[in-house]
Design a protein around this motif. Structure first.
Motif, PDB file in Angstrom:
ATOM      1  N   ARG A 250       4.121  -6.071  -7.852  1.00  0.00           N
ATOM      2  CA  ARG A 250       3.712  -4.838  -8.533  1.00  0.00           C
ATOM      3  C   ARG A 250       2.199  -4.766  -8.690  1.00  0.00           C
ATOM      4  O   ARG A 250       1.668  -3.723  -9.054  1.00  0.00           O
TER       5      ARG A 250
ATOM      6  N   ASN B 161       1.221   0.687  -4.804  1.00  0.00           N
ATOM      7  CA  ASN B 161       1.366   0.030  -6.106  1.00  0.00           C
ATOM      8  C   ASN B 161       2.460  -1.052  -6.113  1.00  0.00           C
ATOM      9  O   ASN B 161       2.460  -1.904  -6.996  1.00  0.00           O
TER      10      ASN B 161
ATOM     11  N   SER C  28       5.183   1.245  -1.558  1.00  0.00           N
ATOM     12  CA  SER C  28       5.356   2.528  -2.226  1.00  0.00           C
ATOM     13  C   SER C  28       4.314   2.671  -3.324  1.00  0.00           C
ATOM     14  O   SER C  28       3.842   1.675  -3.891  1.00  0.00           O
TER      15      SER C  28
ATOM     16  N   LYS D  70       5.039   4.091  -6.093  1.00  0.00           N
ATOM     17  CA  LYS D  70       5.774   3.954  -7.350  1.00  0.00           C
ATOM     18  C   LYS D  70       6.616   2.675  -7.287  1.00  0.00           C
ATOM     19  O   LYS D  70       6.892   2.137  -6.215  1.00  0.00           O
ATOM     20  N   ASP D  71       7.017   2.208  -8.457  1.00  0.00           N
ATOM     21  CA  ASP D  71       7.795   0.968  -8.517  1.00  0.00           C
ATOM     22  C   ASP D  71       9.181   1.168  -7.910  1.00  0.00           C
ATOM     23  O   ASP D  71       9.747   2.252  -7.967  1.00  0.00           O
TER      24      ASP D  71
ATOM     25  N   ASP E 224      12.934   0.643  -8.356  1.00  0.00           N
ATOM     26  CA  ASP E 224      13.891   0.366  -9.429  1.00  0.00           C
ATOM     27  C   ASP E 224      14.775  -0.821  -9.061  1.00  0.00           C
ATOM     28  O   ASP E 224      14.900  -1.205  -7.891  1.00  0.00           O
TER      29      ASP E 224
END
Length: 741
Positions: A440, A459, A480, A482-483, A485
């Protein structure tokens, strides 16, 4: 009474139950009084009257018994009978008289006291008279011989008519007394009249006590009748009072319960009461709680409507979210929210599995096309921005490397060539560790995502090794902004094995094609070897037929041994058990071979014999190669002796060394037991025969002995001895035939 609130259910119940408790106390008191009186009557009968009657009968019986023993003494002169008379007075008559003395304090009738005093004086006179007669008796006419077999009521060994036996004995004694000194007149003159007086007094006392018991019985029946009348009146009055009190209390309870039932019926019909009702008694508190429950049920109704619409974030509270129902509904809302989310994720995952599976089936022939389709699907489905697929291949030096097969970003395939050594970069590290990597915080310049708007570092990076059956076939790297999930990462890891399996299948197909060409070349070589193999098979078949024939012969030998009623056990040269058949285990009472396997032969002999030099020499002889046979006595599991006819055969190897001891045995126990039984019977018959012969010799000296009967018994014994000898010979012959001896 003016201060009591009869509208209260509690006060009405207290009044009713208090009245019933008072009546119950009265009934119990009267009942206990009546039962106490009846118990006093019963005590007098059971503890005074009945024991007194029994002890009087025991005194009378003791007097008769002592007189009978005295008569025997007068006829025989045996001093032992005088001792018996003293014992009867001490243990029977005097003991019973003492018991009556203890009971007479509770007597009521003065006549009984007078009669008992007479009885005491008579008993003393009888006792003194018996001693006087015994001291005055003279003897000299010989003993009286009474043979019970002359008794007419004797049937076999059973005496019929015991009551007449004493009369018969007295008659026999009287007949014999004519030949003896006149001791009978001493008894008749001195004791008969006194004994009759004792019998008369005992009968009088017995009748008095019996009549008194009947009077007490009549009193008990009268008390019982009076008790029944009184109890019936009280019970009927109690029932009437209870009925009135019940009506008094029930009327108020029915009114209050009717109001409460109306509220509960409204709730049970699924409706919510809107106005609170009152009863003016204890049930008002229940109606208040029902009103609170109605308000909470209204909240439950609103809560259910919102949840049914899918609005899981509403702020409606039920029971203030407290208590079992409030907490359960709050937990239900959270659970439904979670279930809804889980269902969405599950449907998303299942859809991805299905679409990817279809994609893998449609592109299973070309590895490059498969790689492009897989990375394109993953980037778009998980909403990543960029993805790469590395495949494990052989490098120029023959070592394995990770070669970039396909790259996809922003809806476009990227044409990039890249090769990584195993362990190089995060992709090479994931290959070696066989574990996924999730970053992350991505380092600068690690990877750059390029679009028409410029360049940027992602990120989140997720790297997954493609593993099937513990072998890594490639690595997928996704980036990506965004994280990822947790359910997205789980989905990627779950499809990773399917992708690896497809890559493996494509590689196997390519390898299979190459192997097919090689196999065609090897077919010709195999044809040349086929003829040689056929010849070898013919030789193997001949060998197999010979082995099957040997197995059939061995099986027939074993069946012949089993049919011969022989048992078998196998030892090593030191005496430790290796094997045994079922017949041997059954003979020595063992359930399975595991109970004795590995144990020494000494478990079949006594501990004393196992320590002897003879036993040690026995196994030394077997160890030296000597075969031993004969009859042996052995011990079973339960310690029972068995007799066997056995043969110990040694087996030697090619060097002449003993490596196995085989024992074949036949059970002789039954034969031995029969021999011992017949021998014992023979000795018993011979002994009886000697006794009969001695009796026959004595008949000449004593003509009264039954010579004919002794002669007949002698002939019967001789005949039985001859039959036993014949049966013994026949049994021995049959046993030897069965055992092949």
């Amino acid at each position: 009474m003016a201060g009591i609130n009869f509208r209260s259910i509690r006060n009405r119940l207290i009044l009713g139950y208090g009245s019933m408790a008072l009546l119950l106390v009265i009934v119990v008191a009267i009942t206990l009084m009546q039962i106490g009186q009846i118990m006093l009557y019963g005590f007098e009968v059971l503890e005074v009257k009945q024991p007194s009657r029994l002890y009087l009968l025991e005194i009378n019986s003791g007097v008769r018994h002592s007189n009978s023993i005295l008569q025997t003494y007068l006829l025989t002169g045996d001093e032992e009978f005088r001792d018996q008379i003293s014992s009867i007075w001490e243990k029977e008559i005097d003991a019973a008289r003492d018991s009556v003395d203890a009971l007479k304090v509770d007597w009521v009738n003065p006549e009984n006291f007078i009669e008992f005093e007479k009885l005491n004086r008579l008993l003393s006179r009888i006792k003194n008279k018996q001693e006087e007669i015994a001291s005055s008796a003279s003897f000299g006419g010989g003993a009286v011989n009474i043979n019970l077999y002359n008794y007419s009521a004797l049937s076999g060994d059973t005496i019929i008519g015991v009551d007449n036996l004493q009369t018969w004995i007295n008659s026999a004694i009287s007949d014999a007394s004519a030949q003896a000194p006149d001791n009978g007149s001493l008894y008749n003159d001195g004791l008969v009249e006194l004994s009759n007086q004792v019998n008369l007094i005992v009968s009088t006392l017995y009748t008095n006590f019996y009549d008194e018991s009947l009077e007490i019985r009549d009193k008990i029946f009268a008390e019982r009748a009076q008790f029944i009348v009184v109890e019936s009146i009280i019970v009927i009055g109690s029932i009437l009072l209870c009925f009135l009190l019940f009506r008094f209390v029930l009327r108020k309870i029915n009114q209050s319960v009717g109001v409460l039932k109306g509220e509960v019926n409204t709730l049970s019909a699924g409706n919510i009461p809107h106005k609170r009702k009152e009863t003016g008694d204890e049930l008002d508190a229940v109606l208040e709680e029902i009103d609170i429950l109605s308000q909470n049920l209204a909240d439950v109704k609103s809560f259910a409507l919102e949840v049914g619409k899918g609005n899981f974030d509403n702020d409606i509270t039920v029971f203030n979210n407290e208590g079992e129902i409030g907490n359960s509904l709050a937990e239900m809302r959270e659970s439904l929210k979670k279930v809804s989310e889980d269902a969405r994720v599950r449907n998303w995952s299942n859809k991805g599995f299905a679409e990817l599976g279809d994609l893998l089936r449609r592109h299973s022939n070309d590895l490059s096309e498969l790689s492009d389709q897989v990375i394109t699907f993953l980037v778009n489905y998980v909403e990543a921005n960029q993805g790469s697929l590395f495949i494990v291949e052989e490098g120029d030096g023959g070592d394995k490397v990770l070669k970039l097969k396909s790259t996809y970003a922003y809806d476009r395939k990227k044409f990039i060539e890249k090769t990584l050594d195993l362990g190089q970069g995060l992709a090479g590290q994931a290959f070696l560790e066989k574990e996924s990597i999730y970053l992350r915080e991505v380092p600068d310049n690690y990877v750059t995502i390029t679009s028409g708007l410029g360049k940027a570092t992602p990120n989140a990076i997720f790297i997954l090794p493609l593993i099937v059956n513990g072998q890594v076939f490639g690595v997928i790297e996704l980036g990506s902004f965004k994280d990822f999930d947790e359910h997205t990462r789980d989905f990627i890891e779950n499809v990773g094995e399917n992708i690896a399996s497809s890559i493996q299948s494509v590689k196997i197909n390519e390898r299979t094609t190459n192997l097919l060409e090689e196999s065609q070349q090897m077919t010709e070589e195999m044809r040349a070897q086929e003829e040689e193999m056929r010849q070898n098979m013919e030789e193997l078949q001949a060998t197999q037929e010979e082995m099957e024939r040997s197995q059939r012969e061995n099986k027939q030998r074993l069946e012949a041994i089993e049919n011969s009623r022989m048992c078998f056990i196998e030892f090593d040269p030191k005496g430790y058990i290796l094997n045994a058949d079922d017949s041997f285990l059954k003979l020595f009472e063992y359930n399975s071979l595991e109970e004795i396997k590995g144990k020494h032969h000494r478990i079949f002999v006594t501990p004393e014999y196992a320590q002897t030099e003879e036993y040690q020499e026995f196994w030394n002889r077997l160890g030296s190669g000597e075969n031993i046979s004969g009859e042996f006595t052995r011990i079973t599991k339960s310690g029972k002796k068995v007799h066997i006819n056995g043969a110990y055969s040694v087996l030697k190897d090619s060097n002449g060394q003993v490596y196995r001891v085989m024992k074949f045995a036949t059970d002789l126990t039954e034969l031995k037991n029969k021999l011992e039984t017949y021998q014992s019977e023979k000795e018993s018959l011979l002994k009886s025969l000697e006794e009969v012969k001695a009796g026959l010799e004595n008949t000449s000296d004593n003509p009264k002995l039954p010579k004919k009967e002794l002669q007949k018994l002698n002939d019967d014994l001789l005949e039985k001895l001859r039959k036993n000898e014949s049966a013994l010979r026949a049994s021995l012959a049959q046993q030897k035939k069965d055992l092949n001896l």
